[in-house]
Structures are given as C-alpha cells and as structure tokens.
Design a protein around this motif. Sequence first.
Motif, PDB file in Angstrom:
ATOM      1  N   UNK A 100       8.866  -9.448  63.684  1.00 45.35           N
ATOM      2  CA  UNK A 100       7.778  -8.672  64.033  1.00 45.35           C
ATOM      3  C   UNK A 100       7.846  -7.751  62.777  1.00 45.35           C
ATOM      4  N   UNK A 101       6.765  -7.021  62.696  1.00 42.07           N
ATOM      5  CA  UNK A 101       6.848  -5.530  61.740  1.00 42.07           C
ATOM      6  C   UNK A 101       7.007  -5.870  60.243  1.00 42.07           C
ATOM      7  N   UNK A 102       6.745  -7.106  59.749  1.00 38.71           N
ATOM      8  CA  UNK A 102       6.794  -7.389  58.137  1.00 38.71           C
ATOM      9  C   UNK A 102       5.905  -8.018  57.656  1.00 38.71           C
ATOM     10  N   UNK A 103       4.677  -8.020  58.355  1.00 48.93           N
ATOM     11  CA  UNK A 103       3.487  -8.667  57.839  1.00 48.93           C
ATOM     12  C   UNK A 103       3.445 -10.263  57.944  1.00 48.93           C
ATOM     13  N   UNK A 104       4.371 -10.662  58.646  1.00 45.24           N
ATOM     14  CA  UNK A 104       4.349 -12.204  58.720  1.00 45.24           C
ATOM     15  C   UNK A 104       3.234 -12.389  59.791  1.00 45.24           C
ATOM     16  N   UNK A 105       2.872 -11.854  60.648  1.00 43.85           N
ATOM     17  CA  UNK A 105       1.887 -12.224  61.931  1.00 43.85           C
ATOM     18  C   UNK A 105       0.591 -12.246  61.144  1.00 43.85           C
ATOM     19  N   UNK A 106       0.527 -11.290  60.062  1.00 41.89           N
ATOM     20  CA  UNK A 106      -1.003 -11.444  59.341  1.00 41.89           C
ATOM     21  C   UNK A 106      -0.976 -12.644  58.583  1.00 41.89           C
ATOM     22  N   UNK A 107       0.225 -12.814  57.794  1.00 44.12           N
ATOM     23  CA  UNK A 107       0.154 -14.194  56.920  1.00 44.12           C
ATOM     24  C   UNK A 107      -0.077 -15.436  57.755  1.00 44.12           C
ATOM     25  N   UNK A 108       0.541 -15.246  59.084  1.00 47.37           N
ATOM     26  CA  UNK A 108       0.300 -16.512  59.781  1.00 47.37           C
ATOM     27  C   UNK A 108      -1.004 -16.615  60.308  1.00 47.37           C
ATOM     28  N   UNK A 109      -1.790 -15.540  60.856  1.00 50.53           N
ATOM     29  CA  UNK A 109      -3.165 -15.712  61.542  1.00 50.53           C
ATOM     30  C   UNK A 109      -4.087 -15.893  60.269  1.00 50.53           C
ATOM     31  N   UNK A 110      -3.780 -15.396  58.979  1.00 53.74           N
ATOM     32  CA  UNK A 110      -4.785 -15.737  57.783  1.00 53.74           C
ATOM     33  C   UNK A 110      -4.587 -17.141  57.578  1.00 53.74           C
ATOM     34  N   UNK A 111      -3.234 -17.680  57.578  1.00 50.10           N
ATOM     35  CA  UNK A 111      -3.323 -19.217  57.392  1.00 50.10           C
ATOM     36  C   UNK A 111      -4.240 -20.134  58.109  1.00 50.10           C
ATOM     37  N   UNK A 112      -3.880 -19.595  59.502  1.00 49.43           N
ATOM     38  CA  UNK A 112      -4.844 -20.360  60.593  1.00 49.43           C
ATOM     39  C   UNK A 112      -6.054 -20.369  60.296  1.00 49.43           C
ATOM     40  N   UNK A 113      -6.769 -18.909  59.965  1.00 49.60           N
ATOM     41  CA  UNK A 113      -8.122 -18.998  59.906  1.00 49.60           C
ATOM     42  C   UNK A 113      -8.414 -19.647  58.628  1.00 49.60           C
ATOM     43  N   UNK A 114      -7.692 -19.768  57.535  1.00 49.37           N
ATOM     44  CA  UNK A 114      -8.184 -20.401  56.278  1.00 49.37           C
ATOM     45  C   UNK A 114      -8.354 -21.842  56.451  1.00 49.37           C
ATOM     46  N   UNK A 115      -7.356 -22.317  57.289  1.00 49.22           N
ATOM     47  CA  UNK A 115      -7.069 -23.697  57.636  1.00 49.22           C
ATOM     48  C   UNK A 115      -8.836 -23.937  58.460  1.00 49.22           C
ATOM     49  N   UNK A 116      -8.934 -23.372  59.457  1.00 47.93           N
ATOM     50  CA  UNK A 116     -10.125 -23.594  60.431  1.00 47.93           C
ATOM     51  C   UNK A 116     -11.507 -23.419  59.489  1.00 47.93           C
ATOM     52  N   UNK A 117     -11.646 -22.448  58.683  1.00 44.27           N
ATOM     53  CA  UNK A 117     -12.742 -22.521  57.564  1.00 44.27           C
ATOM     54  C   UNK A 117     -12.622 -23.576  56.660  1.00 44.27           C
ATOM     55  N   UNK A 118     -11.582 -23.480  55.958  1.00 44.44           N
ATOM     56  CA  UNK A 118     -11.569 -24.785  54.883  1.00 44.44           C
ATOM     57  C   UNK A 118     -11.613 -25.974  55.288  1.00 44.44           C
ATOM     58  N   UNK A 119     -10.269 -26.337  55.875  1.00 44.60           N
ATOM     59  CA  UNK A 119      -9.872 -27.886  56.088  1.00 44.60           C
ATOM     60  C   UNK A 119     -10.729 -28.466  57.331  1.00 44.60           C
ATOM     61  N   UNK A 120     -10.902 -27.577  58.336  1.00 44.31           N
ATOM     62  CA  UNK A 120     -11.710 -28.017  59.486  1.00 44.31           C
ATOM     63  C   UNK A 120     -13.197 -27.740  59.540  1.00 44.31           C
ATOM     64  N   UNK A 121     -13.588 -27.130  58.233  1.00 50.38           N
ATOM     65  CA  UNK A 121     -14.826 -26.716  58.164  1.00 50.38           C
ATOM     66  C   UNK A 121     -15.579 -25.879  59.189  1.00 50.38           C
ATOM     67  N   UNK A 122     -14.988 -24.951  59.903  1.00 48.16           N
ATOM     68  CA  UNK A 122     -15.601 -24.260  61.013  1.00 48.16           C
ATOM     69  C   UNK A 122     -16.266 -22.982  60.578  1.00 48.16           C
ATOM     70  N   UNK A 123     -17.106 -22.507  61.361  1.00 46.04           N
ATOM     71  CA  UNK A 123     -18.134 -21.257  60.631  1.00 46.04           C
ATOM     72  C   UNK A 123     -17.599 -20.056  61.496  1.00 46.04           C
ATOM     73  N   UNK A 124     -16.906 -20.317  62.535  1.00 48.75           N
ATOM     74  CA  UNK A 124     -16.285 -19.360  63.509  1.00 48.75           C
ATOM     75  C   UNK A 124     -14.929 -19.627  63.932  1.00 48.75           C
ATOM     76  N   UNK A 125     -14.126 -18.703  64.109  1.00 49.06           N
ATOM     77  CA  UNK A 125     -12.659 -18.884  64.681  1.00 49.06           C
ATOM     78  C   UNK A 125     -12.562 -17.866  65.385  1.00 49.06           C
ATOM     79  N   UNK A 126     -11.835 -18.233  66.822  1.00 44.23           N
ATOM     80  CA  UNK A 126     -11.896 -17.046  67.750  1.00 44.23           C
ATOM     81  C   UNK A 126     -10.348 -17.094  68.051  1.00 44.23           C
ATOM     82  N   UNK A 127     -10.100 -15.807  68.730  1.00 41.86           N
ATOM     83  CA  UNK A 127      -8.841 -15.503  69.436  1.00 41.86           C
ATOM     84  C   UNK A 127      -9.065 -14.734  70.689  1.00 41.86           C
TER      85      UNK A 127
END
Length: 176
Positions: A100-127
């Motif tokens: 925690x506190x080192x920016x890894x959460x941001x990296x992780x969440x961004x990777x999931x969003x990028x995968x959702x938009x790119x690989x999965x072709x989603x137009x929205x991602x939720x949390x």
Amino acid sequence: MPPTLHTARLLLDPYTPDDEEDFVALFQDVRVSRWMGDGPSAEADDRALFGRIFSKVYAQDLFGVWAVRREGRLVGHAEIKRTDAVDGHEIVYALAPEAWGSGLGTELAEALVTHGFGTLGLTEVHATVAAENEASLRLLGRIGFEHVRDIDEADGGLTRVLTACRRRPRARSSRR
C-alpha cells in the motif's frame, strides 16, 4: 486461462497451485478482507475459493482472475468479471498492506481497466467500493472513475458504484 498482464512493476498471471498459502494469507488479513465481498471469511472458505479458481473459473474460462506479483512474490489479487450488481464488468483488486501507499494500486487498477477496454472491448468498466474505503475511492477517482449510484447493503453498509467510460479518440480536423 487469462492472459498475462504487465505493468511497470507488476506481473498479473494465472494462479498456480503453489500460490495457495499466499492467497489464503492475503484473504485472511483483515486489513485486506474487510474490503472484499462480505468481509473476512473462515480460512476453510478462502481455501475453497482458491480451489474454485481452478475447478470453475479457469476450467470453464469464466472470467479473468490473476495473481498479482512483484519481484516474484505474490502481493495481490485481481479480477475482471461480469456482475449483476453493476449490470456490466466489474474490476476487483486487493493488495497486501506492505504494497500500500506506493502507487501499485493505481498500476493494478489501470491494468485491469486497460484490459477491459482493449482486450475485452468494453465501453464501460465498473467498480464497487465500500463508502468507508476512502483510499480506493480516491484511487479510482484519480484514474477516471465517477460515482454513479449507491447500493444500500442488507447489513446497513453503503457501497458506491463507480464507472469509467472508454474515451473515444477525438476526430482530427483537417486544415487546408
């Protein structure tokens, strides 16, 4: 099996049977599990959940579930899956407190969003995030998620639903 994903400091790859003890330790840590699903579970339930990743999720290719590693060590868990609660694809992630506190959460969440938009072709991602989990709410806000509604939970808690929309490329104007 989900594809392997990389960020600057993290590797997201499928779990292996050797990850069970680290998975259980992550989910048994109340600092982590208090924000996951219905909160802390019995160790036997977390072991059963780990088994279902292989017997159901991977075996039936249901959705993306990853071990999150840094420098070869398991430091977190990540998912992207369709859920009725948001009527769409939801990202789920957790990091061990030492990450925690080192920016890894941001990296992780961004990777999931990028995968959702790119690989999965989603137009929205939720949390979905507990209203008291201010750190996750801030993190998601920084990467483009917006609060869209609240869910009143049976236990009296409040869950915030946040959504990120894929940005369309801007049309280029041609000057002559």
